[in-house]
Motif scaffolding. Structure first.
Motif, PDB file in Angstrom:
ATOM      1  N   MET A 164      12.786 112.937 -27.926  1.00 37.87           N
ATOM      2  CA  MET A 164      11.949 111.869 -28.458  1.00 37.87           C
ATOM      3  C   MET A 164      10.896 111.483 -27.427  1.00 37.87           C
ATOM      4  O   MET A 164      11.199 111.362 -26.238  1.00 37.87           O
ATOM      5  N   VAL A 165       9.663 111.293 -27.897  1.00 36.84           N
ATOM      6  CA  VAL A 165       8.579 110.760 -27.073  1.00 36.84           C
ATOM      7  C   VAL A 165       8.601 109.248 -27.249  1.00 36.84           C
ATOM      8  O   VAL A 165       8.743 108.747 -28.371  1.00 36.84           O
ATOM      9  N   HIS A 166       8.438 108.526 -26.138  1.00 34.45           N
ATOM     10  CA  HIS A 166       8.573 107.072 -26.140  1.00 34.45           C
ATOM     11  C   HIS A 166       7.480 106.466 -25.271  1.00 34.45           C
ATOM     12  O   HIS A 166       7.239 106.946 -24.161  1.00 34.45           O
ATOM     13  N   LEU A 167       6.804 105.419 -25.741  1.00 32.12           N
ATOM     14  CA  LEU A 167       5.781 104.719 -24.969  1.00 32.12           C
ATOM     15  C   LEU A 167       6.442 103.603 -24.167  1.00 32.12           C
ATOM     16  O   LEU A 167       7.299 102.893 -24.692  1.00 32.12           O
ATOM     17  N   GLN A 168       6.037 103.413 -22.900  1.00 27.20           N
ATOM     18  CA  GLN A 168       6.657 102.414 -22.033  1.00 27.20           C
ATOM     19  C   GLN A 168       5.611 101.511 -21.393  1.00 27.20           C
ATOM     20  O   GLN A 168       4.497 101.952 -21.108  1.00 27.20           O
ATOM     21  N   ALA A 175      10.525  98.942 -19.908  1.00 26.20           N
ATOM     22  CA  ALA A 175      10.741  98.590 -21.313  1.00 26.20           C
ATOM     23  C   ALA A 175       9.836  99.417 -22.216  1.00 26.20           C
ATOM     24  O   ALA A 175       8.753  99.849 -21.823  1.00 26.20           O
ATOM     25  N   ALA A 176      10.296  99.605 -23.435  1.00 32.29           N
ATOM     26  CA  ALA A 176       9.489 100.283 -24.443  1.00 32.29           C
ATOM     27  C   ALA A 176       8.313  99.396 -24.802  1.00 32.29           C
ATOM     28  O   ALA A 176       8.416  98.166 -24.800  1.00 32.29           O
ATOM     29  N   PHE A 177       7.175 100.041 -25.082  1.00 32.84           N
ATOM     30  CA  PHE A 177       6.027  99.277 -25.569  1.00 32.84           C
ATOM     31  C   PHE A 177       6.303  98.866 -27.002  1.00 32.84           C
ATOM     32  O   PHE A 177       6.716  99.676 -27.831  1.00 32.84           O
ATOM     33  N   GLY A 178       6.077  97.606 -27.317  1.00 39.20           N
ATOM     34  CA  GLY A 178       6.253  97.113 -28.680  1.00 39.20           C
ATOM     35  C   GLY A 178       4.931  96.668 -29.265  1.00 39.20           C
ATOM     36  O   GLY A 178       4.236  95.842 -28.683  1.00 39.20           O
ATOM     37  N   PHE A 179       4.560  97.243 -30.406  1.00 39.19           N
ATOM     38  CA  PHE A 179       3.378  96.773 -31.112  1.00 39.19           C
ATOM     39  C   PHE A 179       3.717  95.407 -31.692  1.00 39.19           C
ATOM     40  O   PHE A 179       4.799  95.230 -32.248  1.00 39.19           O
ATOM     41  N   PRO A 180       2.835  94.429 -31.583  1.00 40.42           N
ATOM     42  CA  PRO A 180       3.130  93.110 -32.150  1.00 40.42           C
ATOM     43  C   PRO A 180       3.143  93.168 -33.675  1.00 40.42           C
ATOM     44  O   PRO A 180       2.579  94.076 -34.279  1.00 40.42           O
ATOM     45  N   ALA A 181       3.799  92.202 -34.257  1.00 40.00           N
ATOM     46  CA  ALA A 181       3.828  92.107 -35.716  1.00 40.00           C
ATOM     47  C   ALA A 181       2.402  91.919 -36.223  1.00 40.00           C
ATOM     48  O   ALA A 181       1.614  91.192 -35.633  1.00 40.00           O
ATOM     49  N   ALA A 182       2.062  92.630 -37.294  1.00 43.28           N
ATOM     50  CA  ALA A 182       0.723  92.531 -37.871  1.00 43.28           C
ATOM     51  C   ALA A 182       0.812  92.724 -39.376  1.00 43.28           C
ATOM     52  O   ALA A 182       1.682  93.429 -39.870  1.00 43.28           O
ATOM     53  N   ALA A 183      -0.081  92.095 -40.091  1.00 39.51           N
ATOM     54  CA  ALA A 183      -0.180  92.255 -41.548  1.00 39.51           C
ATOM     55  C   ALA A 183       1.167  92.043 -42.226  1.00 39.51           C
ATOM     56  O   ALA A 183       1.529  92.764 -43.141  1.00 39.51           O
ATOM     57  N   LEU A 198       6.699 102.900 -31.264  1.00 37.27           N
ATOM     58  CA  LEU A 198       6.315 104.230 -31.736  1.00 37.27           C
ATOM     59  C   LEU A 198       7.208 105.249 -31.045  1.00 37.27           C
ATOM     60  O   LEU A 198       7.225 105.326 -29.822  1.00 37.27           O
ATOM     61  N   HIS A 199       7.998 105.982 -31.821  1.00 33.74           N
ATOM     62  CA  HIS A 199       8.861 107.049 -31.311  1.00 33.74           C
ATOM     63  C   HIS A 199       8.488 108.322 -32.054  1.00 33.74           C
ATOM     64  O   HIS A 199       8.259 108.286 -33.248  1.00 33.74           O
ATOM     65  N   VAL A 200       8.448 109.427 -31.371  1.00 33.10           N
ATOM     66  CA  VAL A 200       8.165 110.707 -32.009  1.00 33.10           C
ATOM     67  C   VAL A 200       9.353 111.626 -31.736  1.00 33.10           C
ATOM     68  O   VAL A 200       9.549 112.081 -30.621  1.00 33.10           O
ATOM     69  N   MET A 201      10.176 111.858 -32.745  1.00 34.94           N
ATOM     70  CA  MET A 201      11.313 112.772 -32.636  1.00 34.94           C
ATOM     71  C   MET A 201      10.792 114.192 -32.838  1.00 34.94           C
ATOM     72  O   MET A 201       9.954 114.434 -33.711  1.00 34.94           O
ATOM     73  N   PHE A 202      11.293 115.134 -32.026  1.00 35.15           N
ATOM     74  CA  PHE A 202      10.857 116.519 -32.185  1.00 35.15           C
ATOM     75  C   PHE A 202      11.941 117.467 -31.714  1.00 35.15           C
ATOM     76  O   PHE A 202      12.804 117.108 -30.926  1.00 35.15           O
ATOM     77  N   ALA A 203      11.888 118.688 -32.232  1.00 30.90           N
ATOM     78  CA  ALA A 203      12.775 119.762 -31.780  1.00 30.90           C
ATOM     79  C   ALA A 203      11.905 120.829 -31.135  1.00 30.90           C
ATOM     80  O   ALA A 203      10.813 121.134 -31.605  1.00 30.90           O
ATOM     81  N   THR A 204      12.398 121.386 -30.056  1.00 33.43           N
ATOM     82  CA  THR A 204      11.658 122.421 -29.351  1.00 33.43           C
ATOM     83  C   THR A 204      11.681 123.740 -30.111  1.00 33.43           C
ATOM     84  O   THR A 204      12.560 123.984 -30.931  1.00 33.43           O
ATOM     85  N   ARG A 205      10.707 124.591 -29.800  1.00 32.71           N
ATOM     86  CA  ARG A 205      10.637 125.938 -30.352  1.00 32.71           C
ATOM     87  C   ARG A 205      11.700 126.811 -29.683  1.00 32.71           C
ATOM     88  O   ARG A 205      12.386 126.386 -28.757  1.00 32.71           O
ATOM     89  N   THR A 256       9.451 125.017 -25.821  1.00 30.61           N
ATOM     90  CA  THR A 256       8.190 124.281 -25.754  1.00 30.61           C
ATOM     91  C   THR A 256       8.005 123.441 -26.999  1.00 30.61           C
ATOM     92  O   THR A 256       8.663 123.656 -28.026  1.00 30.61           O
ATOM     93  N   ALA A 257       7.085 122.502 -26.920  1.00 31.23           N
ATOM     94  CA  ALA A 257       6.706 121.704 -28.097  1.00 31.23           C
ATOM     95  C   ALA A 257       5.357 121.062 -27.841  1.00 31.23           C
ATOM     96  O   ALA A 257       5.002 120.763 -26.693  1.00 31.23           O
ATOM     97  N   THR A 258       4.604 120.864 -28.897  1.00 24.25           N
ATOM     98  CA  THR A 258       3.387 120.063 -28.895  1.00 24.25           C
ATOM     99  C   THR A 258       3.530 119.107 -30.060  1.00 24.25           C
ATOM    100  O   THR A 258       3.652 119.550 -31.205  1.00 24.25           O
ATOM    101  N   VAL A 259       3.583 117.813 -29.782  1.00 25.72           N
ATOM    102  CA  VAL A 259       3.832 116.821 -30.823  1.00 25.72           C
ATOM    103  C   VAL A 259       2.846 115.672 -30.713  1.00 25.72           C
ATOM    104  O   VAL A 259       2.341 115.378 -29.626  1.00 25.72           O
ATOM    105  N   SER A 260       2.584 115.043 -31.851  1.00 27.87           N
ATOM    106  CA  SER A 260       1.726 113.864 -31.891  1.00 27.87           C
ATOM    107  C   SER A 260       2.328 112.837 -32.827  1.00 27.87           C
ATOM    108  O   SER A 260       3.014 113.182 -33.788  1.00 27.87           O
ATOM    109  N   GLY A 261       2.055 111.577 -32.541  1.00 30.75           N
ATOM    110  CA  GLY A 261       2.455 110.478 -33.412  1.00 30.75           C
ATOM    111  C   GLY A 261       1.360 109.442 -33.395  1.00 30.75           C
ATOM    112  O   GLY A 261       0.589 109.347 -32.432  1.00 30.75           O
ATOM    113  N   GLU A 262       1.275 108.675 -34.461  1.00 36.43           N
ATOM    114  CA  GLU A 262       0.187 107.708 -34.584  1.00 36.43           C
ATOM    115  C   GLU A 262       0.695 106.412 -35.183  1.00 36.43           C
ATOM    116  O   GLU A 262       1.616 106.418 -36.004  1.00 36.43           O
TER     117      GLU A 262
END
Length: 193
Positions: A118-122, A132-140, A147-154, A158-164
């Motif tokens: 998993m990719v994790h923003l800190q 600590a993990a970065f937390g986006f504030p409550a909105a709308a 934001l977490h990006v779960m991925f499995a390697t090839r 290797t892996a190339t992953v993106s999350g938004e």
């Protein structure tokens, strides 16, 4: 790019040996946020396998190519105490943040084949083992979230992953970590500059 997803409990097994896909969709143990996208996978299939209301499958751009956002880059370095089999981990992380959203892209090598991570923003630097993990504030009307990006390697580890995420991380994210599926400790970390 690998396919990754964020959702509730459950999931699929890593790709079969020799599979051509870089990775398959994988739910995260954390709740999703409407609008969050992971490399073209619907971000929130629930335990029944149904897509979450209001989510649509769409491609996630590489953070390096998103116009109009601040771009930060960091080199992934092996983390102290990382799990066995990850000693050769290396790679790069990019974070593009702005009023139109936040995108993270990670290219990683030297991991075990067909294994989940998993990719994790800190908010802290890699030198802080308790960052600590970065937390986006409550909105709308939505909840505060991460934001977490779960991925499995090839097959070659290797892996190339993106999350938004539609939220703006601003300058608060100081590092990007790669965690084992168990989310205990870090495999690698990149301080952003």
């Amino acid at each position: 790019m690998a396919v990754a997803a964020l959702a509730g409990c459950g999931g699929t097994a890593p790709p079969a040996p020799g599979a051509t896909a870089a990775a398959t969709a994988r739910p995260s143990p954390h709740k999703h946020t409407p609008g969050m996208r992971m490399n073209g996978a619907a971000p929130a299939a629930d335990a029944s396998g149904s897509a979450a209301p209001g989510t649509t499958a769409s491609a996630v751009a590489d953070a390096r190519t998103v116009p109009g956002r601040r771009l930060a880059r960091g080199t992934l370095a092996p983390a102290p105490g990382r799990p066995a089999g990850t000693q050769a981990v290396a790679g790069t992380a990019w974070l593009a943040a702005g009023t139109t959203g936040t995108t993270v892209t990670v290219e990683v090598t030297g991991l075990p084949a067909r294994t989940w991570f998993m990719v994790h923003l800190q908010v802290g630097p890699c030198s802080d083992p308790d960052a600590a993990a970065f937390g986006f504030p409550a909105a709308a009307g939505g909840p505060a979230h991460e934001l977490h990006v779960m991925f499995a390697t090839r097959d070659d580890g290797t892996a190339t992953v993106s999350g938004e995420d539609p939220g703006d991380a601003g300058d608060a994210v100081r590092s990007v970590a790669v965690l084992p599926e168990s989310m205990t400790g870090r495999v690698a970390c990149a301080d952003l500059a």
